[in-house]
Design an enzyme around this catalytic site. Sequence first.
Site, PDB file in Angstrom:
ATOM      1  N   SER A  37     -77.461 -32.351 -59.384  1.00 32.99           N
ATOM      2  CA  SER A  37     -78.202 -33.614 -59.454  1.00 32.99           C
ATOM      3  C   SER A  37     -79.687 -33.282 -59.397  1.00 32.99           C
ATOM      4  O   SER A  37     -80.335 -33.394 -58.374  1.00 32.99           O
ATOM      5  CB  SER A  37     -77.802 -34.532 -58.297  1.00 32.99           C
ATOM      6  OG  SER A  37     -78.070 -33.932 -57.051  1.00 32.99           O
ATOM      7  N   HIS A 149     -71.049 -34.151 -57.293  1.00 34.97           N
ATOM      8  CA  HIS A 149     -70.454 -32.973 -56.635  1.00 34.97           C
ATOM      9  C   HIS A 149     -68.946 -33.105 -56.433  1.00 34.97           C
ATOM     10  O   HIS A 149     -68.319 -32.231 -55.858  1.00 34.97           O
ATOM     11  CB  HIS A 149     -71.109 -32.742 -55.265  1.00 34.97           C
ATOM     12  CG  HIS A 149     -72.567 -32.418 -55.357  1.00 34.97           C
ATOM     13  ND1 HIS A 149     -73.410 -32.410 -54.277  1.00 34.97           N
ATOM     14  CD2 HIS A 149     -73.345 -32.095 -56.432  1.00 34.97           C
ATOM     15  CE1 HIS A 149     -74.629 -32.093 -54.661  1.00 34.97           C
ATOM     16  NE2 HIS A 149     -74.620 -31.905 -55.968  1.00 34.97           N
ATOM     17  N   GLN A 157     -73.582 -39.380 -52.912  1.00 39.76           N
ATOM     18  CA  GLN A 157     -73.257 -37.963 -53.102  1.00 39.76           C
ATOM     19  C   GLN A 157     -72.875 -37.219 -51.815  1.00 39.76           C
ATOM     20  O   GLN A 157     -72.005 -36.365 -51.829  1.00 39.76           O
ATOM     21  CB  GLN A 157     -74.465 -37.290 -53.761  1.00 39.76           C
ATOM     22  CG  GLN A 157     -74.341 -35.815 -54.036  1.00 39.76           C
ATOM     23  CD  GLN A 157     -75.576 -35.284 -54.747  1.00 39.76           C
ATOM     24  OE1 GLN A 157     -75.742 -35.455 -55.950  1.00 39.76           O
ATOM     25  NE2 GLN A 157     -76.463 -34.639 -54.011  1.00 39.76           N
ATOM     26  N   GLU A 158     -73.572 -37.535 -50.713  1.00 41.27           N
ATOM     27  CA  GLU A 158     -73.358 -36.743 -49.500  1.00 41.27           C
ATOM     28  C   GLU A 158     -73.318 -37.622 -48.252  1.00 41.27           C
ATOM     29  O   GLU A 158     -74.226 -38.430 -48.034  1.00 41.27           O
ATOM     30  CB  GLU A 158     -74.510 -35.732 -49.333  1.00 41.27           C
ATOM     31  CG  GLU A 158     -74.652 -34.820 -50.531  1.00 41.27           C
ATOM     32  CD  GLU A 158     -75.877 -33.919 -50.469  1.00 41.27           C
ATOM     33  OE1 GLU A 158     -76.488 -33.763 -49.386  1.00 41.27           O
ATOM     34  OE2 GLU A 158     -76.235 -33.368 -51.529  1.00 41.27           O
ATOM     35  N   GLU A 201     -69.967 -28.769 -52.334  1.00 45.29           N
ATOM     36  CA  GLU A 201     -70.637 -28.325 -51.112  1.00 45.29           C
ATOM     37  C   GLU A 201     -69.674 -28.224 -49.929  1.00 45.29           C
ATOM     38  O   GLU A 201     -70.088 -28.173 -48.770  1.00 45.29           O
ATOM     39  CB  GLU A 201     -71.804 -29.252 -50.796  1.00 45.29           C
ATOM     40  CG  GLU A 201     -72.855 -29.225 -51.903  1.00 45.29           C
ATOM     41  CD  GLU A 201     -74.139 -29.958 -51.553  1.00 45.29           C
ATOM     42  OE1 GLU A 201     -74.188 -30.633 -50.508  1.00 45.29           O
ATOM     43  OE2 GLU A 201     -75.094 -29.844 -52.341  1.00 45.29           O
ATOM     44  N   ASP A 236     -77.155 -38.639 -48.382  1.00 44.83           N
ATOM     45  CA  ASP A 236     -77.985 -38.402 -49.570  1.00 44.83           C
ATOM     46  C   ASP A 236     -77.313 -39.186 -50.686  1.00 44.83           C
ATOM     47  O   ASP A 236     -76.244 -38.798 -51.169  1.00 44.83           O
ATOM     48  CB  ASP A 236     -78.049 -36.904 -49.917  1.00 44.83           C
ATOM     49  CG  ASP A 236     -78.827 -36.658 -51.211  1.00 44.83           C
ATOM     50  OD1 ASP A 236     -79.421 -37.627 -51.747  1.00 44.83           O
ATOM     51  OD2 ASP A 236     -78.847 -35.508 -51.698  1.00 44.83           O
ATOM     52  N   GLU A 277     -81.497 -40.090 -47.818  1.00 46.14           N
ATOM     53  CA  GLU A 277     -82.167 -39.298 -48.857  1.00 46.14           C
ATOM     54  C   GLU A 277     -81.944 -39.940 -50.222  1.00 46.14           C
ATOM     55  O   GLU A 277     -80.839 -40.427 -50.510  1.00 46.14           O
ATOM     56  CB  GLU A 277     -81.607 -37.877 -48.834  1.00 46.14           C
ATOM     57  CG  GLU A 277     -82.234 -36.933 -49.866  1.00 46.14           C
ATOM     58  CD  GLU A 277     -81.590 -35.555 -49.828  1.00 46.14           C
ATOM     59  OE1 GLU A 277     -81.099 -35.143 -48.754  1.00 46.14           O
ATOM     60  OE2 GLU A 277     -81.567 -34.896 -50.877  1.00 46.14           O
ATOM     61  N   ASP A 304     -86.092 -36.380 -52.416  1.00 50.74           N
ATOM     62  CA  ASP A 304     -85.639 -35.145 -53.079  1.00 50.74           C
ATOM     63  C   ASP A 304     -86.075 -35.223 -54.543  1.00 50.74           C
ATOM     64  O   ASP A 304     -87.120 -34.680 -54.919  1.00 50.74           O
ATOM     65  CB  ASP A 304     -84.119 -35.021 -52.910  1.00 50.74           C
ATOM     66  CG  ASP A 304     -83.517 -33.856 -53.688  1.00 50.74           C
ATOM     67  OD1 ASP A 304     -84.281 -33.038 -54.229  1.00 50.74           O
ATOM     68  OD2 ASP A 304     -82.278 -33.766 -53.766  1.00 50.74           O
ATOM     69  N   LYS A 329     -86.722 -27.560 -51.440  1.00 52.72           N
ATOM     70  CA  LYS A 329     -85.854 -26.648 -52.185  1.00 52.72           C
ATOM     71  C   LYS A 329     -86.765 -25.692 -52.941  1.00 52.72           C
ATOM     72  O   LYS A 329     -87.524 -26.131 -53.825  1.00 52.72           O
ATOM     73  CB  LYS A 329     -85.017 -27.433 -53.197  1.00 52.72           C
ATOM     74  CG  LYS A 329     -83.953 -28.366 -52.597  1.00 52.72           C
ATOM     75  CD  LYS A 329     -83.438 -29.323 -53.664  1.00 52.72           C
ATOM     76  CE  LYS A 329     -82.156 -30.015 -53.281  1.00 52.72           C
ATOM     77  NZ  LYS A 329     -81.815 -31.105 -54.228  1.00 52.72           N
ATOM     78  N   HIS A 357     -80.340 -26.243 -49.249  1.00 45.59           N
ATOM     79  CA  HIS A 357     -79.627 -25.414 -50.228  1.00 45.59           C
ATOM     80  C   HIS A 357     -79.535 -26.188 -51.557  1.00 45.59           C
ATOM     81  O   HIS A 357     -80.075 -27.290 -51.674  1.00 45.59           O
ATOM     82  CB  HIS A 357     -78.215 -25.125 -49.702  1.00 45.59           C
ATOM     83  CG  HIS A 357     -77.352 -26.360 -49.625  1.00 45.59           C
ATOM     84  ND1 HIS A 357     -75.991 -26.345 -49.652  1.00 45.59           N
ATOM     85  CD2 HIS A 357     -77.703 -27.689 -49.536  1.00 45.59           C
ATOM     86  CE1 HIS A 357     -75.526 -27.570 -49.590  1.00 45.59           C
ATOM     87  NE2 HIS A 357     -76.527 -28.412 -49.508  1.00 45.59           N
ATOM     88  N   ARG A 358     -78.821 -25.635 -52.545  1.00 41.69           N
ATOM     89  CA  ARG A 358     -78.469 -26.358 -53.763  1.00 41.69           C
ATOM     90  C   ARG A 358     -76.947 -26.446 -53.832  1.00 41.69           C
ATOM     91  O   ARG A 358     -76.240 -25.690 -53.184  1.00 41.69           O
ATOM     92  CB  ARG A 358     -78.984 -25.641 -55.028  1.00 41.69           C
ATOM     93  CG  ARG A 358     -80.470 -25.464 -55.148  1.00 41.69           C
ATOM     94  CD  ARG A 358     -81.277 -26.730 -54.970  1.00 41.69           C
ATOM     95  NE  ARG A 358     -80.953 -27.844 -55.838  1.00 41.69           N
ATOM     96  CZ  ARG A 358     -81.740 -28.335 -56.793  1.00 41.69           C
ATOM     97  NH1 ARG A 358     -82.903 -27.772 -57.015  1.00 41.69           N
ATOM     98  NH2 ARG A 358     -81.394 -29.394 -57.503  1.00 41.69           N
ATOM     99  N   SER A 359     -76.459 -27.337 -54.701  1.00 40.97           N
ATOM    100  CA  SER A 359     -74.993 -27.432 -54.814  1.00 40.97           C
ATOM    101  C   SER A 359     -74.406 -26.162 -55.448  1.00 40.97           C
ATOM    102  O   SER A 359     -73.281 -25.779 -55.148  1.00 40.97           O
ATOM    103  CB  SER A 359     -74.603 -28.680 -55.597  1.00 40.97           C
ATOM    104  OG  SER A 359     -75.288 -28.741 -56.826  1.00 40.97           O
ATOM    105  N   LYS A 380     -80.159 -28.526 -44.369  1.00 41.02           N
ATOM    106  CA  LYS A 380     -78.839 -28.936 -44.873  1.00 41.02           C
ATOM    107  C   LYS A 380     -78.285 -27.834 -45.774  1.00 41.02           C
ATOM    108  O   LYS A 380     -78.985 -27.312 -46.639  1.00 41.02           O
ATOM    109  CB  LYS A 380     -78.859 -30.315 -45.547  1.00 41.02           C
ATOM    110  CG  LYS A 380     -79.548 -30.429 -46.877  1.00 41.02           C
ATOM    111  CD  LYS A 380     -79.153 -31.762 -47.553  1.00 41.02           C
ATOM    112  CE  LYS A 380     -79.634 -31.808 -48.985  1.00 41.02           C
ATOM    113  NZ  LYS A 380     -79.164 -32.986 -49.708  1.00 41.02           N
TER     114      LYS A 380
HETATM  115  P1  PGA Z   1     -78.163 -30.511 -56.046  1.00 38.85           P
HETATM  116  O1  PGA Z   1     -77.718 -31.373 -54.790  1.00 38.85           O
HETATM  117  O2  PGA Z   1     -78.368 -29.125 -55.583  1.00 38.85           O
HETATM  118  O3  PGA Z   1     -77.014 -30.690 -56.994  1.00 38.85           O
HETATM  119  O4  PGA Z   1     -79.440 -31.130 -56.549  1.00 38.85           O
HETATM  120  C1  PGA Z   1     -78.356 -31.318 -53.556  1.00 38.85           C
HETATM  121  C2  PGA Z   1     -79.156 -32.561 -53.304  1.00 38.85           C
HETATM  122  O5  PGA Z   1     -79.201 -33.488 -54.136  1.00 38.85           O
HETATM  123  O6  PGA Z   1     -79.809 -32.646 -52.256  1.00 38.85           O
HETATM  124 ZN    ZN Z   2     -80.607 -34.765 -52.719  1.00 43.84          ZN
END
Ligand code: PGA
Ligand code: ZN
Length: 421
Positions: A37, A149, A157-158, A201, A236, A277, A304, A329, A357-359, A380
């Site tokens: 994302s 994800h 997403q999270e 994740e 998130d 987020e 983000d 990131k 981190h990243r996914s 995270k």
């Molecule tokens: P991504 O997801 O690494 O796929 O961008 C992590 C996030 O959105 O924080």
């Molecule tokens: Zn995010």
Amino acid sequence: MDLHARQILDSRGNPTIEIEMKGKNGISIGHAPAGASTGANEAIEKRDGGKSYFGKSVMENVKLVNGELNQKVKQFNGNWQEYEAWIISENKNNRLGGNTTTALSIAGSKHYASEKNQPFHQWMHEMYCPNEKYILPVPFFNIINGGKHAGNNLAIQEYMLVPTGAESFSQALEYGSEIYHTLKQILAKKYGPTSTNVGDEGGFALPEGDVFKPLELILMAAEQIGLKDKISLAIDAAATSFFADGKYMVSNKQLSTMELAEVYKKMTKDYPIISLEDPFEENDMVGFNHLTSQIGNKVQIVGDDILCTNEHLVQKALDAKACNALLLKVNQAGTVSQSLNASKLAHKNNWSVMVSHRSGETEDPFISELAVGINSRQIKSGAPARAERTAKYNQLLRIEERLAQSDNTPFEYAGRNFRKI
Ligand code: PGA
Ligand code: ZN
């Protein structure tokens, strides 16, 4: 200094670049993670195209590093800042790509720390916040996955479990793992065993569309083992991924910005949520500003996709009062120093910073060293499961142990002070 690059696989099984920098104290390694994302303003990856790995190979980048860049680095004898500036100058017209600059920058930064015979977190801490006590970050464990994800109907997403009430990082990890396993049992009973399959994740990708339900399920799991008062919750939304034609698609309903804001307000009223987020898509400044002004004093609003770890976008968000926390990131910025420029501006304005981190990850625990190095207070790295996720949490255990063993290094776990700057 000597460089050597090769192509390896990330946690989703896609190729990525690994770069080794050889110095007198050994080899320092940098990897590029990859997002799913992604924000529109992120540093742009460079991939080969063509047939190999369906176009995702990075062999052109590998050749460039092993040939031309290695020749240049061999002659190089500048300091870390000069090395970082050199990477940026070599990346004119995105010649290297953000993936190559990230791996070059991480390898090089580790190299300069090793030249001083210091662990990375110590080297970074002495540079970034020399007069502060070391802080072990609060982990944000993403234990229910949706959005891009996971293959379920969950728009958000999270869903993260945050052990703010733990006494130490190691206790936070224990709480996280215990709640994760309890949740697994609850889900298997309620939705059947396939509901405990996991997303990118490591969080469970249950067949659920109601965006409130995961919050209830996580609290239920915590309560079952007597940890409800030790934890907070965070989400998130990654809202760019469920935004189309001016509307947000949530639980099978099309919502306007203000209707979605009401959903978040209800969530934060009914559940112990401390962090939201990307609640809106990356251009929805009206939504971000509204939510920050209404609930930003009690809940952190993390940017983000709207910030992309870019200091100019942080400044823009500061001017628009769009959020009050930065998601950091390194590969969004493209280099360690550019991501620090963004975090310095955030810290200076009393925002909080969450290192992320990243996914699509690798086994490198670099972000843990970075989080302690800049006293981010928050990190995270997905669920407390799957090696590419636990690599980061396990590194924090090592750092905690090292700090505890050194008599004259005061440190604490951020805990409930996760927002204190
Ligand atoms: P991504 O997801 O690494 O796929 O961008 C992590 C996030 O959105 O924080
Ligand atoms: Zn995010």
